[in-house]
Scaffold this motif. Structure first.
Motif, PDB file in Angstrom:
ATOM      1  N   ARG A  26       0.784  -1.188  -0.237  1.00  0.00           N
ATOM      2  CA  ARG A  26       0.008  -0.281  -0.024  1.00  0.00           C
ATOM      3  C   ARG A  26       0.919   1.101   0.074  1.00  0.00           C
ATOM      4  O   ARG A  26       0.535   2.169  -0.806  1.00  0.00           O
ATOM      5  CB  ARG A  26      -0.848   0.046   1.300  1.00  0.00           C
ATOM      6  CG  ARG A  26      -2.234  -0.872   1.322  1.00  0.00           C
ATOM      7  CD  ARG A  26      -3.031  -0.627   2.035  1.00  0.00           C
ATOM      8  NE  ARG A  26      -2.583  -0.767   3.605  1.00  0.00           N
ATOM      9  CZ  ARG A  26      -2.845  -2.047   4.215  1.00  0.00           C
ATOM     10  NH1 ARG A  26      -3.262  -2.971   3.765  1.00  0.00           N
ATOM     11  NH2 ARG A  26      -2.387  -2.043   5.495  1.00  0.00           N
ATOM     12  N   ARG A  29       2.217   1.857  -3.353  1.00  0.00           N
ATOM     13  CA  ARG A  29       1.219   2.399  -4.244  1.00  0.00           C
ATOM     14  C   ARG A  29       0.906   3.689  -4.232  1.00  0.00           C
ATOM     15  O   ARG A  29       0.692   4.376  -4.996  1.00  0.00           O
ATOM     16  CB  ARG A  29      -0.160   1.424  -4.007  1.00  0.00           C
ATOM     17  CG  ARG A  29      -1.281   1.606  -5.177  1.00  0.00           C
ATOM     18  CD  ARG A  29      -2.346   2.472  -5.000  1.00  0.00           C
ATOM     19  NE  ARG A  29      -2.648   2.538  -3.377  1.00  0.00           N
ATOM     20  CZ  ARG A  29      -3.201   1.561  -2.758  1.00  0.00           C
ATOM     21  NH1 ARG A  29      -3.707   0.473  -3.471  1.00  0.00           N
ATOM     22  NH2 ARG A  29      -3.451   1.727  -1.334  1.00  0.00           N
ATOM     23  N   GLU A  30       0.733   3.973  -2.885  1.00  0.00           N
ATOM     24  CA  GLU A  30       0.316   5.266  -2.455  1.00  0.00           C
ATOM     25  C   GLU A  30       1.654   6.315  -3.002  1.00  0.00           C
ATOM     26  O   GLU A  30       1.104   7.553  -3.417  1.00  0.00           O
ATOM     27  CB  GLU A  30       0.344   5.734  -1.015  1.00  0.00           C
ATOM     28  CG  GLU A  30      -1.033   5.228  -0.381  1.00  0.00           C
ATOM     29  CD  GLU A  30      -0.964   5.131   0.930  1.00  0.00           C
ATOM     30  OE1 GLU A  30      -0.328   5.524   1.744  1.00  0.00           O
ATOM     31  OE2 GLU A  30      -2.046   4.157   1.483  1.00  0.00           O
ATOM     32  N   ASN A  35      -4.437   7.126  -3.039  1.00  0.00           N
ATOM     33  CA  ASN A  35      -5.651   6.508  -2.788  1.00  0.00           C
ATOM     34  C   ASN A  35      -6.760   6.202  -4.005  1.00  0.00           C
ATOM     35  O   ASN A  35      -7.612   5.848  -3.678  1.00  0.00           O
ATOM     36  CB  ASN A  35      -6.349   6.487  -1.540  1.00  0.00           C
ATOM     37  CG  ASN A  35      -5.776   6.347  -0.288  1.00  0.00           C
ATOM     38  OD1 ASN A  35      -5.201   5.356  -0.501  1.00  0.00           O
ATOM     39  ND2 ASN A  35      -6.011   6.895   0.777  1.00  0.00           N
ATOM     40  N   MET A 273      -6.292  -3.355  -0.904  1.00  0.00           N
ATOM     41  CA  MET A 273      -5.599  -3.365   0.456  1.00  0.00           C
ATOM     42  C   MET A 273      -4.508  -3.942   0.292  1.00  0.00           C
ATOM     43  O   MET A 273      -3.379  -3.926   0.964  1.00  0.00           O
ATOM     44  CB  MET A 273      -6.431  -3.912   1.408  1.00  0.00           C
ATOM     45  CG  MET A 273      -7.647  -3.299   1.882  1.00  0.00           C
ATOM     46  SD  MET A 273      -7.555  -1.506   2.499  1.00  0.00           S
ATOM     47  CE  MET A 273      -6.832  -1.875   4.120  1.00  0.00           C
ATOM     48  N   GLY A 275      -2.565  -3.688  -2.579  1.00  0.00           N
ATOM     49  CA  GLY A 275      -1.756  -3.079  -3.500  1.00  0.00           C
ATOM     50  C   GLY A 275      -2.205  -2.780  -5.017  1.00  0.00           C
ATOM     51  O   GLY A 275      -1.626  -2.064  -5.576  1.00  0.00           O
ATOM     52  N   ASN A 277      -4.771  -1.130  -7.779  1.00  0.00           N
ATOM     53  CA  ASN A 277      -5.483   0.262  -7.897  1.00  0.00           C
ATOM     54  C   ASN A 277      -6.086   0.453  -9.101  1.00  0.00           C
ATOM     55  O   ASN A 277      -6.287   1.657  -9.749  1.00  0.00           O
ATOM     56  CB  ASN A 277      -4.133   1.199  -8.054  1.00  0.00           C
ATOM     57  CG  ASN A 277      -3.413   1.146  -9.239  1.00  0.00           C
ATOM     58  OD1 ASN A 277      -3.138   0.003  -9.876  1.00  0.00           O
ATOM     59  ND2 ASN A 277      -2.630   2.152  -9.836  1.00  0.00           N
TER      60      ASN A 277
END
Ligand code: SAH
Length: 332
Positions: A26, A29-30, A35, A273, A275, A277
């Motif tokens: 996460r 990814r962020e 998000n 949750m 990873g 998107n």
């Protein structure tokens, strides 16, 4: 990560370790996407297929499938509806259907491109010659999804008829990339004969190809196929493979797949949750949905496109993510 570390995370059964892995994914990814969760409208335009993959419900020799093809008009109607619902990406997926010659695909892509000059057009129609891929690209296709399915030769041979080869599929992926497509590779988790070592090969192949997109879902048995009585892939292992792919390819666009949502009621949310998107809600006409039966018990076959769009939005928000209807190209 070393092979040993990767194999450890591929196989761990420790929930705390998995949670730490998801948290790391996460974070990665962020860094590039915050998000945001991108939406792609999926149009399953034919379930005819000349191939006979052992796992796939729409394989040529499955006689229990009600076959259908959408007309060009029907495909364009899906796009019209998708556009009204806010989609900026149309994904055209189908079996390898000889009816859809290169000329017909070019006609479809050209028609969509004419009406939607700024949308992304994604194709997912299997292995073709370089010349065909070039024609589709010229006509306006931008992205191409072609999961490699497994990066291990023996494993590939155990899942496909002798007429198909991993070498050719890999060649297609590299060719697509050379032409200029944003390319999506990927694999199923839990297919028969898969081992931790073949999953490691999948990850190493992703690192080599560096695709813009990575599709990962659990294997789910499909009635009427050679693997119809096999066990389905595990949710937890699929989530760990999503997380590892995110960590190895930080900028990849990774969908929380329909197959994940099929094996668990919050499977897609848990994919995000871990990873992922991207989500790919269905835009196909309701009447044909149940016939695009890659595997049994596929979800969302009874919903209208607008319902899928709203349902996904709610699910995404309830887990603290932000639906993003922009075109969502890979971060650079
Ligand atoms: N003909 C196209 C599209 C294939 S369907 C192509 O060759 O790329 C899209 C994906 O569904 C496949 O790549 C495969 O990974 C997945 N799939 C097929 N059968 C499945 C099954 N039984 N369980 C889970 N996923 C499956």
């Amino acid at each position: 990560m070393t092979d040993t570390e990767l194999l450890h995370y591929i196989t761990t059964r420790d929930p705390d370790e998995a949670e730490a892995l998801f948290a790391e994914a996460r974070k990665v990814r962020e860094r590039y996407y915050g998000n945001a969760v991108y939406f792609r409208g999926l149009i399953e335009f034919t379930n005819y297929c000349k191939n006979d993959c052992f796992y796939c419900g729409i394989r040529a020799s499955n006689k229990n499938v009600g076959r259908y093809r959408l007309s060009v008009e029907q495909i364009l109607q899906c796009c019209t509806l998708g556009n009204i619902l806010g989609y900026k990406t149309f994904v055209l997926q189908g079996g390898e259907d000889p009816f859809f010659t290169d000329e017909r695909i070019v006609e479809i892509v050209t028609a969509i491109r004419r009406e939607y000059p700024n949308h992304a057009i994604t194709l997912s129609i299997g292995e073709k010659e370089r010349k065909s891929y070039e024609m589709f690209f010229e006509a306006g296709a931008n992205r191409y999804l072609l999961r490699h399915e497994t990066a291990d030769n023996a494993h590939y041979a155990a899942m496909h008829p002798a007429s198909m080869s991993l070498a050719h599929r890999k060649q297609c992926l590299f060719t697509l990339k050379e032409i200029g497509y944003q390319v999506g590779a990927g694999f199923m988790v839990g297919t028969p004969f898969q081992t931790p070592e073949t999953l490691l090969e999948d990850l190493r192949f992703l690192e080599e190809l560096k695709p813009a997109m990575v599709g990962i879902g659990p294997f789910i048995p499909a009635a009427g196929t050679p693997f119809g009585e096999e066990a389905q892939g595990s949710l937890e292992q699929t989530l760990r493979m999503v997380a590892l792919s995110r960590i190895l390819l930080p900028k990849a666009l990774i969908p929380a797949t329909t197959a994940l949502g099929t094996i668990s009621s919050q499977g897609r949310e848990r994919g995000l949750m871990a990873g992922a998107n991207v989500v790919m809600p269905n835009l196909s006409p309701k009447a044909v949905r149940k016939h695009y039966s890659l595997y049994d018990n596929k979800i969302c076959t009874g919903d209208e496109a607008a319902e899928c769009r709203l349902c996904m939005e709610g699910r995404i928000r309830s887990f603290g993510f932000i639906p993003d209807m922009r075109r969502g190209d890979a971060a650079v």
